[in-house]
Design a protein around this motif. Structure first.
Motif, PDB file in Angstrom:
ATOM      1  N   PRO A   1      -5.101   0.604   1.081  1.00 45.38           N
ATOM      2  CA  PRO A   1      -4.167   1.111   0.065  1.00 45.38           C
ATOM      3  C   PRO A   1      -2.707   0.745   0.367  1.00 45.38           C
ATOM      4  O   PRO A   1      -1.894   0.667  -0.547  1.00 45.38           O
ATOM      5  CB  PRO A   1      -4.368   2.622   0.085  1.00 45.38           C
ATOM      6  CG  PRO A   1      -5.189   2.932   1.278  1.00 45.38           C
ATOM      7  CD  PRO A   1      -5.844   1.672   1.735  1.00 45.38           C
ATOM      8  N   LEU A   2      -2.384   0.501   1.626  1.00 44.55           N
ATOM      9  CA  LEU A   2      -1.019   0.112   1.996  1.00 44.55           C
ATOM     10  C   LEU A   2      -0.599  -1.164   1.264  1.00 44.55           C
ATOM     11  O   LEU A   2       0.567  -1.319   0.915  1.00 44.55           O
ATOM     12  CB  LEU A   2      -0.936  -0.110   3.513  1.00 44.55           C
ATOM     13  CG  LEU A   2       0.417  -0.550   4.069  1.00 44.55           C
ATOM     14  CD1 LEU A   2       1.390   0.617   4.041  1.00 44.55           C
ATOM     15  CD2 LEU A   2       0.271  -1.090   5.466  1.00 44.55           C
ATOM     16  N   LEU A   3      -1.535  -2.055   1.015  1.00 47.61           N
ATOM     17  CA  LEU A   3      -1.215  -3.339   0.403  1.00 47.61           C
ATOM     18  C   LEU A   3      -0.634  -3.200  -1.006  1.00 47.61           C
ATOM     19  O   LEU A   3       0.091  -4.075  -1.462  1.00 47.61           O
ATOM     20  CB  LEU A   3      -2.447  -4.242   0.370  1.00 47.61           C
ATOM     21  CG  LEU A   3      -3.025  -4.630   1.729  1.00 47.61           C
ATOM     22  CD1 LEU A   3      -4.287  -5.464   1.542  1.00 47.61           C
ATOM     23  CD2 LEU A   3      -2.010  -5.363   2.573  1.00 47.61           C
ATOM     24  N   GLY A   4      -0.922  -2.114  -1.677  1.00 48.33           N
ATOM     25  CA  GLY A   4      -0.432  -1.908  -3.032  1.00 48.33           C
ATOM     26  C   GLY A   4       0.887  -1.153  -3.108  1.00 48.33           C
ATOM     27  O   GLY A   4       1.361  -0.851  -4.198  1.00 48.33           O
TER      28      GLY A   4
ATOM     29  N   GLN B   1       9.429  -8.285  -3.434  1.00 46.63           N
ATOM     30  CA  GLN B   1       8.115  -8.284  -4.069  1.00 46.63           C
ATOM     31  C   GLN B   1       7.734  -6.868  -4.481  1.00 46.63           C
ATOM     32  O   GLN B   1       8.189  -5.899  -3.875  1.00 46.63           O
ATOM     33  CB  GLN B   1       7.063  -8.850  -3.100  1.00 46.63           C
ATOM     34  CG  GLN B   1       7.301 -10.293  -2.705  1.00 46.63           C
ATOM     35  CD  GLN B   1       7.203 -11.240  -3.892  1.00 46.63           C
ATOM     36  OE1 GLN B   1       6.443 -11.025  -4.827  1.00 46.63           O
ATOM     37  NE2 GLN B   1       8.002 -12.296  -3.854  1.00 46.63           N
ATOM     38  N   PRO B   2       6.883  -6.724  -5.503  1.00 50.90           N
ATOM     39  CA  PRO B   2       6.525  -5.384  -5.979  1.00 50.90           C
ATOM     40  C   PRO B   2       5.697  -4.574  -4.982  1.00 50.90           C
ATOM     41  O   PRO B   2       5.702  -3.349  -5.028  1.00 50.90           O
ATOM     42  CB  PRO B   2       5.742  -5.644  -7.269  1.00 50.90           C
ATOM     43  CG  PRO B   2       5.310  -7.063  -7.188  1.00 50.90           C
ATOM     44  CD  PRO B   2       6.310  -7.782  -6.332  1.00 50.90           C
ATOM     45  N   ASP B   3       4.977  -5.252  -4.084  1.00 58.87           N
ATOM     46  CA  ASP B   3       4.153  -4.549  -3.107  1.00 58.87           C
ATOM     47  C   ASP B   3       3.859  -5.478  -1.927  1.00 58.87           C
ATOM     48  O   ASP B   3       4.224  -6.659  -1.936  1.00 58.87           O
ATOM     49  CB  ASP B   3       2.852  -4.036  -3.743  1.00 58.87           C
ATOM     50  CG  ASP B   3       2.051  -5.117  -4.442  1.00 58.87           C
ATOM     51  OD1 ASP B   3       2.057  -6.282  -3.976  1.00 58.87           O
ATOM     52  OD2 ASP B   3       1.405  -4.810  -5.451  1.00 58.87           O
ATOM     53  N   ILE B   4       3.205  -4.928  -0.912  1.00 57.98           N
ATOM     54  CA  ILE B   4       2.912  -5.701   0.295  1.00 57.98           C
ATOM     55  C   ILE B   4       1.982  -6.865  -0.013  1.00 57.98           C
ATOM     56  O   ILE B   4       2.180  -7.969   0.503  1.00 57.98           O
ATOM     57  CB  ILE B   4       2.330  -4.791   1.390  1.00 57.98           C
ATOM     58  CG1 ILE B   4       3.435  -3.862   1.908  1.00 57.98           C
ATOM     59  CG2 ILE B   4       1.730  -5.607   2.532  1.00 57.98           C
ATOM     60  CD1 ILE B   4       2.985  -2.854   2.936  1.00 57.98           C
TER      61      ILE B   4
ATOM     62  N   ARG C   1      10.199   0.296   5.933  1.00 56.74           N
ATOM     63  CA  ARG C   1      10.011   1.643   5.392  1.00 56.74           C
ATOM     64  C   ARG C   1       9.603   1.541   3.924  1.00 56.74           C
ATOM     65  O   ARG C   1       9.860   0.536   3.263  1.00 56.74           O
ATOM     66  CB  ARG C   1      11.269   2.478   5.539  1.00 56.74           C
ATOM     67  CG  ARG C   1      12.490   1.883   4.909  1.00 56.74           C
ATOM     68  CD  ARG C   1      13.702   2.775   5.005  1.00 56.74           C
ATOM     69  NE  ARG C   1      13.999   3.157   6.369  1.00 56.74           N
ATOM     70  CZ  ARG C   1      15.119   3.728   6.768  1.00 56.74           C
ATOM     71  NH1 ARG C   1      16.077   3.974   5.890  1.00 56.74           N
ATOM     72  NH2 ARG C   1      15.325   4.065   8.013  1.00 56.74           N
ATOM     73  N   PRO C   2       8.971   2.619   3.410  1.00 54.94           N
ATOM     74  CA  PRO C   2       8.600   2.615   1.988  1.00 54.94           C
ATOM     75  C   PRO C   2       9.850   2.442   1.134  1.00 54.94           C
ATOM     76  O   PRO C   2      10.914   2.980   1.441  1.00 54.94           O
ATOM     77  CB  PRO C   2       7.979   3.987   1.767  1.00 54.94           C
ATOM     78  CG  PRO C   2       7.579   4.461   3.112  1.00 54.94           C
ATOM     79  CD  PRO C   2       8.556   3.849   4.073  1.00 54.94           C
TER      80      PRO C   2
END
Length: 97
Positions: free
Chosen positions: A8-11, A57-60, A91-92
């Motif tokens: 889930p971290l990838l998103g 980028q929008p996510d990882i 960080r997030p």
């Protein structure tokens, strides 16, 4: 056929901590956190490219793709990024409304 579990971290959207400076090196980069004074060696140029791409980028997952990391290696990079997150190197990212 082998089933690949998605982390889930990838998103999630992440970014380099504003207290961190990256210094390019032949092996990758040195990451220094001016707040907690931690020094981390990023030993792969691909990981450096991912860390630099996080904020754009929008996510990882998108940062991994932009850095040319094959999907088969995403789990390993997610583990490395979790380590960087534990020391506040990344960080997030909070999206502004």
């Amino acid at each position: 056929m082998r089933r690949v579990l998605m982390d889930p971290l990838l998103g999630e959207p992440w970014t380099l901590s504003p207290s961190v400076a990256l210094r390019p090196e032949r092996f990758g980069a040195l990451a220094y956190h001016f707040g907690n004074r931690k020094l981390t060696f990023l030993k792969r140029p691909e990981l450096v490219a991912v860390v630099r791409a996080l904020g754009d980028q929008p996510d990882i997952r998108s940062a991994l793709d932009a850095a040319g990391v094959p999907a088969s290696q995403h789990a390993a990079y997610a583990a490395a990024l979790r380590g960087l997150a534990a020391s506040d190197m990344i960080r997030p990212r909070r999206e502004s409304a």
